[in-house]
Design a protein around this motif. Sequence first.
Motif, mmCIF file in Angstrom:
data_model
loop_
_atom_site.group_PDB
_atom_site.id
_atom_site.type_symbol
_atom_site.label_atom_id
_atom_site.label_comp_id
_atom_site.label_asym_id
_atom_site.label_seq_id
_atom_site.Cartn_x
_atom_site.Cartn_y
_atom_site.Cartn_z
ATOM 1 N N VAL A 417 9.841 -5.848 -9.519
ATOM 2 C CA VAL A 417 9.024 -4.372 -9.578
ATOM 3 C C VAL A 417 8.249 -4.661 -8.296
ATOM 4 C CG1 VAL A 417 6.609 -3.924 -10.457
ATOM 5 C CG2 VAL A 417 8.573 -4.457 -11.874
ATOM 6 N N CYS A 418 7.834 -5.925 -7.677
ATOM 7 C CA CYS A 418 7.324 -5.845 -6.502
ATOM 8 C C CYS A 418 8.050 -5.595 -5.142
ATOM 9 C CB CYS A 418 6.652 -7.491 -5.944
ATOM 10 S SG CYS A 418 5.367 -7.993 -7.127
ATOM 11 N N ARG A 419 9.209 -5.725 -4.974
ATOM 12 C CA ARG A 419 10.409 -5.492 -4.193
ATOM 13 C C ARG A 419 10.450 -3.810 -4.096
ATOM 14 N NH1 ARG A 419 14.320 -10.640 -4.499
ATOM 15 N NH2 ARG A 419 13.181 -11.997 -2.911
ATOM 16 N N LYS A 420 10.710 -3.275 -5.561
ATOM 17 C CA LYS A 420 11.098 -1.903 -5.591
ATOM 18 C C LYS A 420 10.038 -1.120 -5.150
ATOM 19 C CE LYS A 420 13.998 -2.380 -9.451
ATOM 20 N NZ LYS A 420 15.200 -1.498 -8.940
ATOM 21 N N ALA A 421 8.534 -1.473 -5.364
ATOM 22 C CA ALA A 421 7.565 -0.956 -4.883
ATOM 23 C C ALA A 421 7.266 -1.296 -3.401
ATOM 24 C CB ALA A 421 6.231 -1.529 -5.519
ATOM 25 N N GLY A 422 8.117 -1.973 -2.718
ATOM 26 C CA GLY A 422 7.770 -2.302 -1.238
ATOM 27 C C GLY A 422 6.456 -3.047 -1.155
ATOM 28 N N ALA A 423 6.172 -3.934 -2.080
ATOM 29 C CA ALA A 423 4.666 -4.537 -2.172
ATOM 30 C C ALA A 423 4.841 -5.944 -1.455
ATOM 31 C CB ALA A 423 4.163 -4.664 -3.404
ATOM 32 N N VAL A 424 6.297 -6.386 -1.410
ATOM 33 C CA VAL A 424 6.524 -7.772 -0.975
ATOM 34 C C VAL A 424 7.657 -7.570 -0.212
ATOM 35 C CG1 VAL A 424 5.334 -9.136 -2.857
ATOM 36 C CG2 VAL A 424 7.855 -8.605 -2.973
ATOM 37 N N LYS A 468 -1.657 -5.100 -7.446
ATOM 38 C CA LYS A 468 -2.215 -5.488 -6.478
ATOM 39 C C LYS A 468 -1.687 -6.697 -5.800
ATOM 40 C CE LYS A 468 -6.328 -7.571 -6.480
ATOM 41 N NZ LYS A 468 -7.791 -8.083 -6.586
ATOM 42 N N VAL A 469 -1.457 -6.679 -4.484
ATOM 43 C CA VAL A 469 -1.120 -7.735 -3.694
ATOM 44 C C VAL A 469 -1.675 -7.963 -2.517
ATOM 45 C CG1 VAL A 469 0.869 -8.632 -2.454
ATOM 46 C CG2 VAL A 469 1.221 -6.968 -4.084
ATOM 47 N N GLY A 470 -2.622 -9.414 -2.586
ATOM 48 C CA GLY A 470 -3.689 -9.932 -1.926
ATOM 49 C C GLY A 470 -4.916 -9.247 -2.082
ATOM 50 N N LYS A 471 -5.814 -9.025 -1.280
ATOM 51 C CA LYS A 471 -7.260 -8.423 -1.757
ATOM 52 C C LYS A 471 -7.424 -6.968 -1.605
ATOM 53 C CE LYS A 471 -9.982 -12.592 -0.337
ATOM 54 N NZ LYS A 471 -11.128 -13.146 0.512
ATOM 55 N N ARG A 472 -6.406 -6.313 -0.831
ATOM 56 C CA ARG A 472 -6.662 -4.892 -0.685
ATOM 57 C C ARG A 472 -5.591 -4.146 -0.831
ATOM 58 N NH1 ARG A 472 -11.858 -4.130 1.461
ATOM 59 N NH2 ARG A 472 -12.858 -6.025 2.147
#
Length: 482
Positions: A417-424, A468-472
Amino acid sequence: MIKMAAPIANSWKSFARHKHYLLSRLKNVNSGFYPRLASSESSERGFLSLLNQRGVLQDILPESGQLSLSQLLHSGAQTVYCGFDPTADSLHIGNLLPVIALMHFRNAGHNVVAVIGEATAQIGDPCGKTVERDRLSVGAVKENARAVRNCLQRLFIHHELCFSSEPQKLGSVTVLNNTSWYRGWSAVSFLSEVGRHFRMGALLSGHGVQSRLKSAEGLNLTEFTYQLLQAYDFYHLHQHQDCRIQAGGADQLGNIASGQEFVHKMTGQDVYGLTVPLVASIAGDKLGKTAGNALWLDRERTSPFELFQHFLRQPDSCVERYLRLFTFLSLEEVGHVIEEQKQDPGKRSAQRRLAEEVTRLVHGEDGVESARRCTDALYHGSLEALQEMSDVELQELFREVPVCELVLEPGITVLDVCRKAGAVPDGPRGSRMVKEGAVWLNHCRVACPEQLLRQDSHILTNGLTLLKVGKRNFYMLKWLTS
């Protein structure tokens, strides 16, 4: 007309010097400039003193008419007007204080007129500008005028519904468009009938005109005639609405003075001008669309949540002044709110009250509830608030947040999920970020990259997941049926 433009450092530094020049000029025509009402005169001047104590009132024209203005206001219902040029498709927070001033007059039983300057917007007020304003097409100004009318009507409705215990005692509200009285004029007839009553020395003395004349670009003839049209607006309203008082922002002092002189010259009657302070940011810059720091009063441009958060973040040094300016709390109640704040500053109870009152005025009770839900969902980790949010609220809250549409496939993991969203990032670093606790789903930390996503625990009842990834860094995941 009221426009809160970008702060011009040199212009505002020289503003005080031009006040003194205006003073001598106005006294020569039985007018004047009055910086502040003394609070010790409250028993004699009543309503005006109350505005002064709240900080809403900055200038009064003419100086010699303070007492007569007070007597006029006490003699019966008067008509007060303020103008708003539709240079954008929404009013902004810099326009709100002049509107609040009109509302105070309504509360006192006086009638108010809000003039939409569709005609004057095509001329362009040079006040507060070092260059000519961007020219808008006639069609764009017309569309803006329609939006500004709707905005004004909403504000007055919210004031009546949320802040008036006896609406039958309020004065009337009239919203007009100044194109209605310029349609019959030609340029020749206007200059012949109106222009001959103005003197160049007086027109040139205005602060806005002086600033532009000294600028590199200078001032064109069209802009120079702006003050004639605003002066004629006052005269027209005096003749047709029995209007004897014009209100405006402090940057409009010269334009208001021109109108006050013109009406007095044409009719022999005493008329008056009032100005309200300009709203500044924490850094001291005037808030406005040109400065890029405008808070809009239309929900599509600034959400109730964003407006709420702006006032919630105000420092303690500003909150008492803003409670007096932007709310209808009694001065006694403002004092109680500030005392409560001093008992426990960390709760920011004064800022919260300020934010609620302003949001209620601009967006109504529904807007306050929306702002609370968004605040609870984003900052207080409330899953209930997140699930109760409407699609509109979600779009407002996460308007700058990437939205990713996904299909819940069997075996999909947190890392997927994180990779599909481009979050990580791809590769070991993305997996390591999850293991290190940098990833949250719906306010719950997940530390296992291979954990399978479950509909009952990771997807809200409205079909969304807040990542949410990190604080912001937020991402909104919208799940589609396969």
